[in-house]
Design an enzyme around this catalytic site. Sequence first.
Site, PDB file in Angstrom:
ATOM      1  N   ASP A  97       0.824  -1.209   0.000  1.00 43.83           N
ATOM      2  CA  ASP A  97       0.000   0.000   0.000  1.00 43.83           C
ATOM      3  C   ASP A  97       0.860   1.261   0.000  1.00 43.83           C
ATOM      4  O   ASP A  97       2.078   1.199   0.176  1.00 43.83           O
ATOM      5  CB  ASP A  97      -0.968   0.003   1.201  1.00 43.83           C
ATOM      6  CG  ASP A  97      -0.286  -0.382   2.509  1.00 43.83           C
ATOM      7  OD1 ASP A  97       0.944  -0.238   2.604  1.00 43.83           O
ATOM      8  OD2 ASP A  97      -0.977  -0.821   3.440  1.00 43.83           O
TER       9      ASP A  97
ATOM     10  N   ASN B 220      -7.636  -2.811  14.320  1.00 46.28           N
ATOM     11  CA  ASN B 220      -9.014  -3.061  13.870  1.00 46.28           C
ATOM     12  C   ASN B 220      -9.109  -4.272  12.933  1.00 46.28           C
ATOM     13  O   ASN B 220     -10.143  -4.496  12.319  1.00 46.28           O
ATOM     14  CB  ASN B 220      -9.590  -1.811  13.187  1.00 46.28           C
ATOM     15  CG  ASN B 220      -8.830  -1.434  11.915  1.00 46.28           C
ATOM     16  OD1 ASN B 220      -7.889  -2.118  11.520  1.00 46.28           O
ATOM     17  ND2 ASN B 220      -9.241  -0.354  11.266  1.00 46.28           N
TER      18      ASN B 220
ATOM     19  N   HIS C 189      -7.289  -4.757  10.168  1.00 47.85           N
ATOM     20  CA  HIS C 189      -6.969  -4.542   8.752  1.00 47.85           C
ATOM     21  C   HIS C 189      -5.669  -5.236   8.365  1.00 47.85           C
ATOM     22  O   HIS C 189      -4.782  -5.437   9.180  1.00 47.85           O
ATOM     23  CB  HIS C 189      -6.961  -3.042   8.391  1.00 47.85           C
ATOM     24  CG  HIS C 189      -5.794  -2.246   8.888  1.00 47.85           C
ATOM     25  ND1 HIS C 189      -5.871  -0.883   9.093  1.00 47.85           N
ATOM     26  CD2 HIS C 189      -4.520  -2.580   9.216  1.00 47.85           C
ATOM     27  CE1 HIS C 189      -4.690  -0.435   9.502  1.00 47.85           C
ATOM     28  NE2 HIS C 189      -3.861  -1.446   9.593  1.00 47.85           N
TER      29      HIS C 189
ATOM     30  N   GLU D 122      -9.697  -1.849   5.360  1.00 52.24           N
ATOM     31  CA  GLU D 122     -10.356  -1.584   6.635  1.00 52.24           C
ATOM     32  C   GLU D 122     -11.565  -2.516   6.810  1.00 52.24           C
ATOM     33  O   GLU D 122     -12.041  -3.108   5.823  1.00 52.24           O
ATOM     34  CB  GLU D 122     -10.808  -0.116   6.666  1.00 52.24           C
ATOM     35  CG  GLU D 122      -9.663   0.890   6.538  1.00 52.24           C
ATOM     36  CD  GLU D 122      -8.811   1.028   7.794  1.00 52.24           C
ATOM     37  OE1 GLU D 122      -8.507   0.017   8.453  1.00 52.24           O
ATOM     38  OE2 GLU D 122      -8.430   2.168   8.122  1.00 52.24           O
TER      39      GLU D 122
HETATM   40  P1  PGA Z   1       2.280  -1.506  12.682  1.00 48.48           P
HETATM   41  O1  PGA Z   1       1.088  -1.465  11.634  1.00 48.48           O
HETATM   42  O2  PGA Z   1       3.241  -2.534  12.152  1.00 48.48           O
HETATM   43  O3  PGA Z   1       2.877  -0.140  12.641  1.00 48.48           O
HETATM   44  O4  PGA Z   1       1.707  -1.889  13.990  1.00 48.48           O
HETATM   45  C1  PGA Z   1       0.520  -2.659  11.209  1.00 48.48           C
HETATM   46  C2  PGA Z   1      -0.672  -2.377  10.328  1.00 48.48           C
HETATM   47  O5  PGA Z   1      -1.382  -1.390  10.586  1.00 48.48           O
HETATM   48  O6  PGA Z   1      -0.916  -3.167   9.400  1.00 48.48           O
END
Ligand code: PGA
Length: 237
Positions: free
Chosen positions: A65, A131, A133, A138
């Site tokens: 992404d 959450n 994702h 999302e």
């Molecule tokens: P993080 O993010 O590795 O910074 O915890 C993970 C994500 O949101 O997929």
Amino acid sequence: MNIVIKKQELINEIITKDIFNLIIKKDNCVLGLATGTTPLGVYKRICDTFKDKVSFKNVKTFNLDEYYGLDKSDINSYHHFMYENLFSKIDIDLNNTYFPNDIACNNYSLYDELIKSNGGIDYQILGIGRNGHIGFNEPGTSFLSLTHISELQDSTINDNARFFSSKDDVPSKAITMGLKSIMNAKKIVIIAFGKNKALAINRLINGQVDEKMPASILKYHKNVTLFLDEDAAKKLK
Ligand code: PGA
């Protein structure tokens, strides 16, 4: 889904070795890469240890992404993140590193075509949001989604605000590989570190497969390993 609970250092070592073994077998393999804090240890280990073991010259990478509307050179762009934390420290050809917003015409599902025409992703690294994702898919994203623009939820914007000078600077949209795009990978590793991921991991393991929990689609994939440290696994027992 295989579940491995170990110390972060050991997990970083296992995944690095997996990637090196893949490159030894197939020097033009295709890696799917994630950003965020979680994969940083793997990237550091790759940078520190790849010399004399493997070359990334023929490896191709597809990032999951990128923020919508941020220039590549912006210090908060994922282009910048990947360059700083991995690409500038290994012998990869930058022409072989792809991001979903590099696609012209705004027809982002062409990214899926590009991945396919390169033989598909051999090894996909994922983190998970609080959450549920994966990528920037999302809760509520269709399991059939290909690469698309996603609207970031408030919890994601809050979580990512730590990288920006203020919450208002966090882009509200991103371009992300879809859930179907991710499921097309041949092998997937999903990593969760820390107690703030424990609830999401509990929902993932003990809950239903449901679009409200995007990561739950991974239960339908044949070759997924979930790597957890003790804190992320805390609510499982
Ligand atoms: P993080 O993010 O590795 O910074 O915890 C993970 C994500 O949101 O997929």
